[in-house]
Design a protein around this motif. Structure first.
Motif, PDB file in Angstrom:
ATOM      1  N   CYS A 228      35.380  40.699  43.583  1.00 26.17           N
ATOM      2  CA  CYS A 228      36.487  41.653  43.601  1.00 26.17           C
ATOM      3  C   CYS A 228      37.282  41.538  44.899  1.00 26.17           C
ATOM      4  CB  CYS A 228      35.944  43.069  43.443  1.00 26.17           C
ATOM      5  SG  CYS A 228      37.187  44.364  43.659  1.00 26.17           S
ATOM      6  N   GLY A 229      38.600  41.560  44.784  1.00 24.02           N
ATOM      7  CA  GLY A 229      39.448  41.417  45.961  1.00 24.02           C
ATOM      8  C   GLY A 229      39.927  42.730  46.541  1.00 24.02           C
ATOM      9  N   GLY A 230      39.415  43.860  46.057  1.00 25.92           N
ATOM     10  CA  GLY A 230      39.936  45.145  46.478  1.00 25.92           C
ATOM     11  C   GLY A 230      39.553  45.558  47.887  1.00 25.92           C
TER      12      GLY A 230
ATOM     13  N   ALA B  68      42.399  46.033  35.855  1.00 22.64           N
ATOM     14  CA  ALA B  68      42.871  44.930  35.017  1.00 22.64           C
ATOM     15  C   ALA B  68      41.933  44.828  33.815  1.00 22.64           C
ATOM     16  CB  ALA B  68      42.872  43.633  35.811  1.00 22.64           C
ATOM     17  N   VAL B  69      42.432  44.240  32.740  1.00 29.78           N
ATOM     18  CA  VAL B  69      41.630  44.095  31.520  1.00 29.78           C
ATOM     19  C   VAL B  69      41.535  42.621  31.167  1.00 29.78           C
ATOM     20  CG1 VAL B  69      41.425  44.729  29.084  1.00 29.78           C
ATOM     21  CG2 VAL B  69      42.380  46.370  30.717  1.00 29.78           C
ATOM     22  N   ASP B  70      40.316  42.144  30.930  1.00 31.49           N
ATOM     23  CA  ASP B  70      40.153  40.727  30.598  1.00 31.49           C
ATOM     24  C   ASP B  70      40.390  40.488  29.101  1.00 31.49           C
ATOM     25  OD1 ASP B  70      37.809  41.403  29.236  1.00 31.49           O
ATOM     26  OD2 ASP B  70      36.474  40.675  30.809  1.00 31.49           O
ATOM     27  N   ALA B  71      40.272  39.240  28.684  1.00 31.64           N
ATOM     28  CA  ALA B  71      40.605  38.854  27.306  1.00 31.64           C
ATOM     29  C   ALA B  71      39.707  39.532  26.275  1.00 31.64           C
ATOM     30  CB  ALA B  71      40.509  37.332  27.149  1.00 31.64           C
ATOM     31  N   GLU B  72      38.501  39.960  26.697  1.00 30.92           N
ATOM     32  CA  GLU B  72      37.583  40.616  25.766  1.00 30.92           C
ATOM     33  C   GLU B  72      37.729  42.134  25.765  1.00 30.92           C
ATOM     34  OE1 GLU B  72      36.221  37.997  27.865  1.00 30.92           O
ATOM     35  OE2 GLU B  72      36.875  36.808  26.142  1.00 30.92           O
TER      36      GLU B  72
ATOM     37  N   ARG C  95      40.947  42.787  39.977  1.00 33.05           N
ATOM     38  CA  ARG C  95      41.347  41.406  40.242  1.00 33.05           C
ATOM     39  C   ARG C  95      40.552  40.805  41.393  1.00 33.05           C
ATOM     40  NH1 ARG C  95      44.455  39.779  35.917  1.00 33.05           N
ATOM     41  NH2 ARG C  95      46.105  41.291  35.489  1.00 33.05           N
ATOM     42  N   ARG C  96      40.245  39.543  41.271  1.00 34.30           N
ATOM     43  CA  ARG C  96      39.678  38.817  42.397  1.00 34.30           C
ATOM     44  C   ARG C  96      40.782  38.512  43.404  1.00 34.30           C
ATOM     45  NH1 ARG C  96      35.938  34.970  38.500  1.00 34.30           N
ATOM     46  NH2 ARG C  96      34.419  36.623  38.010  1.00 34.30           N
TER      47      ARG C  96
ATOM     48  N   GLU D  16      42.284  36.397  37.825  1.00 34.59           N
ATOM     49  CA  GLU D  16      40.984  36.537  37.174  1.00 34.59           C
ATOM     50  C   GLU D  16      40.441  37.938  37.382  1.00 34.59           C
ATOM     51  OE1 GLU D  16      38.090  33.519  37.883  1.00 34.59           O
ATOM     52  OE2 GLU D  16      39.598  31.945  38.090  1.00 34.59           O
ATOM     53  N   VAL D  17      39.752  38.447  36.359  1.00 38.51           N
ATOM     54  CA  VAL D  17      39.245  39.815  36.387  1.00 38.51           C
ATOM     55  C   VAL D  17      37.752  39.805  36.690  1.00 38.51           C
ATOM     56  CG1 VAL D  17      38.917  41.938  35.056  1.00 38.51           C
ATOM     57  CG2 VAL D  17      40.999  40.561  34.739  1.00 38.51           C
TER      58      VAL D  17
END
Length: 442
Positions: free
Chosen positions: A89-91, A154-158, A164-165, A170-171
């Protein structure tokens, strides 16, 4: 002539000595060949193995993560959050540093920016060199303040929510954000299926029980039928039209600060830390010392936090003009300040609206510009109004220092500067600078 192909250095590892902290949540190091590295997850004085995450041969600098700590700083702790660390995680930038060390790092960055961009020492800026924690945030190492009242997932494809990283789309899936305020955590965003959504923003108002969720669908995505753990208003962002539409509940939350309730519409700006609004109002008013009957400007005024504080202190004969570019924020500001007949809010960019007002002098100015700062031309115009005091609220030390330099060129000096740690675990710091005409003397 065709340019020579460059060689990516991503993945290369270097054993380096970590130098000083730099603006942006990283530290500076150099390879044996003299190549500059901006290294995250490191601390000054450490010896680490740094793995390149961005950069190529011949670049001015490379970005890297400290992936192995060979000699640790006494300020290092194990990151409390399981989702923090290289490639995660980039937060949060400073999960691996003791709370006191985080504030010292922020102070070092602010001092360096003031010196380099404004030509000011801390003493010349009226700053004691410290970054002050918000009330209740002075916790032992390993304990994390739960301060973030607004979290954008953020929401990933699933359909899984995460964050966000660093410098990536990328999530990182998470099951809980440690710095989220309790009012955000109780919504349980992480455990729901958000298929079809691009992002989910959760808001927990301060001083009221208002909770709001703002959904941004992917192109063609439909709103999910999700029953959250707590009653909330739900909004939908229409990215093509740029609008925010009510789905359920109020189109705003009620935030409490300076003894007043402020309506903040969906997507509108409000300070994220629950103590931030009161902390900043106090610092601004203590620095300006408003007098009854004075005329004041509140620039980049948002929903009217500082305009209301000024109007309350200037009395019936005082006057405040606020300028804000956001249409919804202006509507909220006019609503929030309706009981002050001598407050006027104008919509538009400060650099466009202010010259049209015909104002040639004022007593006080508050400006809280966006991260990029106010800029040379706006500062020059403000200086020409000869306010007896100016309060500059800043969330970026580089922009603050640049603008303080411009004020210096136009006859203003910094009387006092205060720095607040309103974003614990991150590299961000909030500042309030009080300026006055230089001829008043030191």
């Amino acid at each position: 002539m065709q340019a020579e192909p460059t060689t990516s250095l991503v993945g290369e590892e270097y054993e380096v000595e970590i130098g000083p902290v730099a603006h942006g949540g990283h530290c500076i190091a150099r390879t044996a060949e003299g190549q500059v590295l901006f290294v995250r997850h490191a601390l000054p004085g450490e010896r680490v193995v740094a793995k390149v995450t961005e950069g190529e041969e011949g670049a001015r600098f490379l970005r890297a993560d400290a992936v192995r700590i060979l000699e640790a700083s006494k300020d290092r702790i194990e990151a409390p959050c399981p989702f923090a660390g290289p490639g995660r995680c980039g937060g949060c930038d400073w999960q691996h540093a003791k709370p006191g060390a985080q504030r010292r790092l922020k102070a070092d960055v602010l001092a360096e920016q003031l010196r380099r961009l404004a030509g000011l020492t801390p003493e010349e800026a009226g700053w004691d060199g410290t970054v002050v924690p918000a009330e209740g945030d002075k916790l032992p190492a390993g304990e994390v303040p739960q301060w973030r009242t607004r979290v954008q997932y953020a929401v990933d494809a699933e359909g899984h929510a995460g964050l966000r990283r660093h410098r990536s789309h990328e999530v990182e899936r998470i099951d809980h954000c440690m710095i989220a305020a309790p009012g955000v955590s109780e919504l349980g965003i992480e455990k729901h299926d958000w298929a079809g959504m691009e992002s989910v923003e959760a808001i927990a108002a301060t001083g009221s029980q208002d909770r709001q969720v703002i959904l941004t669908p992917r192109p063609g995505g439909r709103l999910p039928l999700v029953e959250l753990d707590k009653p909330v208003s739900v909004m939908r962002v229409d990215e093509k039209a740029g609008g925010v539409h009510r789905v359920h509940g109020r189109p705003f939350v009620r935030e409490r600060a300076d003894g007043r309730t402020h309506r903040v519409g969906a997507g509108g700006f409000w300070q994220v830390h629950p103590k931030a609004a009161d902390t900043l109002v106090t610092a601004v008013m203590q620095g300006l010392l408003p007098r009854k009957g004075e005329m004041a400007l509140d620039l980049y005024c948002g929903v009217g936090l500082f305009a209301g504080a000024l109007a309350d202190r200037l009395g019936d004969k005082g006057a405040v003009l606020g300028i804000e570019s956001g249409k919804r924020a202006v509507e909220d500001a006019r609503h929030n300040l309706a009981d002050f007949p001598r407050v006027r809010i104008e919509q538009g960019k400060v650099e466009s609206v202010l010259p049209r007002t015909g104002i040639t002098e004022v007593d006080l100015i508050v400006l809280d510009p966006p991260r990029a700062g106010a800029g040379r031309d706006t500062v020059k115009h403000l200086a020409s109004l000869r306010a007896r005091r100016i309060a500059y609220v800043a969330c970026d030390p580089a922009a603050l220092a640049r603008d303080l330099g411009y004020f210096g060129e136009n006859g203003y000096r910094v009387r006092m500067l205060r720095a607040f740690d309103l974003f614990p675990m991150t590299h961000h710091v909030e500042c309030v600078a009080i300026l006055e005409p230089a001829e008043k003397g030191i």
